[in-house]
Design an enzyme around this catalytic site. Structure first.
Site, PDB file in Angstrom:
ATOM      1  N   LYS A 127      -3.418   6.859 -32.002  1.00 26.16           N
ATOM      2  CA  LYS A 127      -2.635   6.404 -33.284  1.00 26.16           C
ATOM      3  C   LYS A 127      -1.483   6.586 -32.516  1.00 26.16           C
ATOM      4  O   LYS A 127      -1.318   7.605 -32.132  1.00 26.16           O
ATOM      5  CB  LYS A 127      -2.974   7.635 -34.217  1.00 26.16           C
ATOM      6  N   CYS A 161       3.805  11.502 -34.506  1.00 23.37           N
ATOM      7  CA  CYS A 161       4.518  11.593 -36.008  1.00 23.37           C
ATOM      8  C   CYS A 161       5.608  11.722 -35.053  1.00 23.37           C
ATOM      9  O   CYS A 161       6.315  12.335 -34.781  1.00 23.37           O
ATOM     10  CB  CYS A 161       3.512  13.315 -35.732  1.00 23.37           C
ATOM     11  N   LYS A 216      -6.759  14.498 -42.760  1.00 27.09           N
ATOM     12  CA  LYS A 216      -4.982  14.946 -42.504  1.00 27.09           C
ATOM     13  C   LYS A 216      -4.839  15.760 -41.198  1.00 27.09           C
ATOM     14  O   LYS A 216      -6.162  16.255 -40.992  1.00 27.09           O
ATOM     15  CB  LYS A 216      -4.852  16.245 -43.872  1.00 27.09           C
TER      16      LYS A 216
END
Lengths: 305, 262
Positions: free
Chosen positions: A166, A131, A46
């Site tokens: 990412k 995100c 996470k």
């Protein structure tokens, strides 16, 4: 004959190409009652931030056709607790551990990297610049090639361990972003993070998520993910880790053919705790059925239309 | 492995929108305790994608059966209502921390609202087996959604019903029945309160519970994905600013510690 499923991502040797995606597998042992996580190619923990975060207001998940919206907001224990209590639990876990980090500023990314990179249990670092559910950084960073370069220039000298960036699909030109990450020193790319999405309850006229918009995941986004992986693979020579809606071995094989060297399984973990194992066995079956001896031979083999 | 495909024994509509599904599982019948839930995959398909958390309505250990009660509210539950006996239901569980029945008390006052009545049946069955005195205060909108109370009455449960349409019991809300109950019992230290229902009801009951000298346990509902604390989707805010997960830390919490916005 059993196919060779091992893959190499930078200096990482994975026993198979299936990892569990950040945010869908806790800190590595939450699903240990359901299966042995050592059977995975790797686990990606996470996202951790410098300070602990409680995340956004409820409701912060919702279901959409073949998909799931979330606006969790990087709820996590914070890097200190991650180092003190989460990573030591993984000491004897016989698979790769990839720590995922996110900062509010370029400096925070660097500080986080300095804190975790030397930990013996961190085999690689995935840098979350994508995100959609935070006020600072996140998607805004990942959509800007110059910010990704800045973050990478700051982090690269700090470690020899693989740095995996990412990426978000919420950009116009994934190729320029991917190329920027590569030239700034990334060892690999993960894509895609969630797709910006929204839902409305027409009875109450309220948004399904308290934060109004969130990140869409699950099978609904698989075609988007495949296109981004394919496009990025044309633009860079570093390995690409594909994710977005993978539910089966066949889904994973699509990503490999499109150019991914490895894959991540995310939302599936929430529905079928040992789903990642079924993806691994599905890939293996495909290789046997098609006479593929090494999974690496499948990567980027898209035939002409 | 805590995932099981259970045979559906019976599946019936109790009202126009509320269904009871009875499945067979020796393991679940042995392991479930009141207040826990099962995470149900409605069908083997990518849509609906997520499992549905359904509280355990009743367990009949002698028959190895588990009963679930649900209301058809959307796409997933509509599909579920079409399942036939003989088919298999994929369930994960039992999940969550249910009611704490080890805590010392003699008399349980149970306040249930709407579908909050579902887990209460298992709770009452268990409390009666333990020899506890039980008062059930159950409120619904439509009187047709009151069922199964005669057997409880026969076993000595003090059943008080409130309906918004006034067709059964008192016309009004559960608090209209709870207020007079607490006027007599609020300082009775042999009591323990249990409450299960929509957030607005929990919030009203919390205000009344705050003036009692006995403990209260609340079972919460929240949208969830994983059901085991991984996705962090189903948070509940506590008054001390802590955030807990309904699925994994709960679904049962100390009512007096929960922070409600309203």
């Amino acid at each position: 004959m059993k196919p060779d499923l091992s893959v190499i991502i930078g200096s990482l040797n994975l026993k198979n190409p299936v990892m569990t995606a950040s945010g869908t597998f806790g800190y590595g042992l939450e699903y240990a009652d359901y299966f042995d996580p050592a059977m995975l190619g790797g686990i990606i923990t996470k996202t951790v931030t410098l300070e602990p975060r409680a995340g956004n207001r409820m409701p912060r998940i919702a279901e959409t056709p073949a998909g799931m919206l979330n606006s969790i907001g990087l709820a996590n224990v914070g890097v200190e607790s991650f180092l003190e209590s989460k990573l030591p639990e993984l000491e004897n876990l016989k698979t790769a551990v990839i720590a995922n980090i996110a900062g509010n500023t370029v400096e925070e990314y660097c500080l986080l990297l300095q804190k975790i990179a030397n930990h013996p249990r961190v085999d690689a670092i995935e840098v979350n610049v994508s995100c959609p559910n935070v006020e600072q950084g996140g998607l805004a960073f990942g959509a800007d090639a110059s910010v990704i370069e800045e973050i990478m220039h700051c982090m690269r000298p700090e470690t020899d361990k693989p740095l995996i960036v990412k990426l978000t699909p919420n950009v116009t030109d994934i190729q320029s972003i991917a190329a920027a990450a590569e030239s700034a020193g990334a060892d690999a790319l993960s894509l895609i993070n969630t797709v910006l999405g929204m839902g409305v309850d027409i009875q109450t006229r309220k948004p399904l998520l308290a934060r109004i918009t969130g990140g869409l995941s699950g099978p609904a986004i698989k075609p988007i993910a495949l296109a981004k992986v394919y496009q990025a693979a044309q633009a860079v020579s570093i390995p690409i880790i594909g994710l977005g809606g993978i539910m089966t071995g066949e889904d994973a094989v699509e990503f490999l053919i499109a150019g991914a060297s490895a894959v991540q399984v995310g939302t599936l973990n929430f529905i079928q705790p040992d789903g990642a194992l079924q993806v691994i066995s599905g890939i293996e079956k495909y290789c046997i059925d098609h006479g593929i001896e090494r999974i690496q031979d499948l990567v980027g083999t898209l035939a002409e239309a | 492995m805590y995932i099981e495909s259970c045979e559906i024994l019976t599946h019936e509509a109790i009202t126009k929108t509320v269904y009871r599904i009875v499945v067979s599982s020796e393991r679940l019948a042995r392991e479930c305790y009141p207040g826990q839930f099962l995470h149900v995959k409605v069908r083997e398909a990518i849509d609906p994608l997520l499992r549905r958390p359904l509280s355990v309505h009743r367990v009949i250990p002698k028959k190895n059966t588990i009963e679930l009660l649900y209301r058809v509210v959307g796409h997933g539950t509509r599909l579920m209502s079409g399942l036939k006996s003989g088919e298999l239901l994929n369930v994960m569980g039992p999940l969550g921390n249910g009611f704490d029945l080890e805590t010392p008390f003699d008399h349980a006052v149970i306040v249930a609202g709407g579908m909050g009545g579902a887990p209460v049946f298992f709770l009452i069955d268990t409390l009666l087996d333990m020899g506890k005195q039980v008062t059930l205060i159950w409120g619904v909108g439509d009187g047709k959604e009151i069922f199964g109370i005669e057997t409880f009455k026969a076993r000595g449960v003090d059943v008080q019903i409130a309906t918004e349409d006034g067709t059964v019991g008192k016309k009004g809300l559960v608090t209209d029945l709870l207020i007079p109950f607490l006027a007599k019992e609020k300082n009775n230290s042999t009591l323990c309160g249990f409450v299960c229902g929509p957030e607005c009801m929990l919030s009203s009951v919390q205000k009344l519970a705050g003036k009692t000298s006995f403990p209260w346990q609340a079972s919460l509902e929240e949208r969830m994905a994983c059901g085991i604390g991984v996705c962090r989707g189903c948070g509940v805010q506590l008054r001390n600013a802590d955030m807990k997960m309904v699925c994994d830390d709960g679904p049962v919490f100390n009512l007096k510690e929960i922070y409600f916005e309203a």
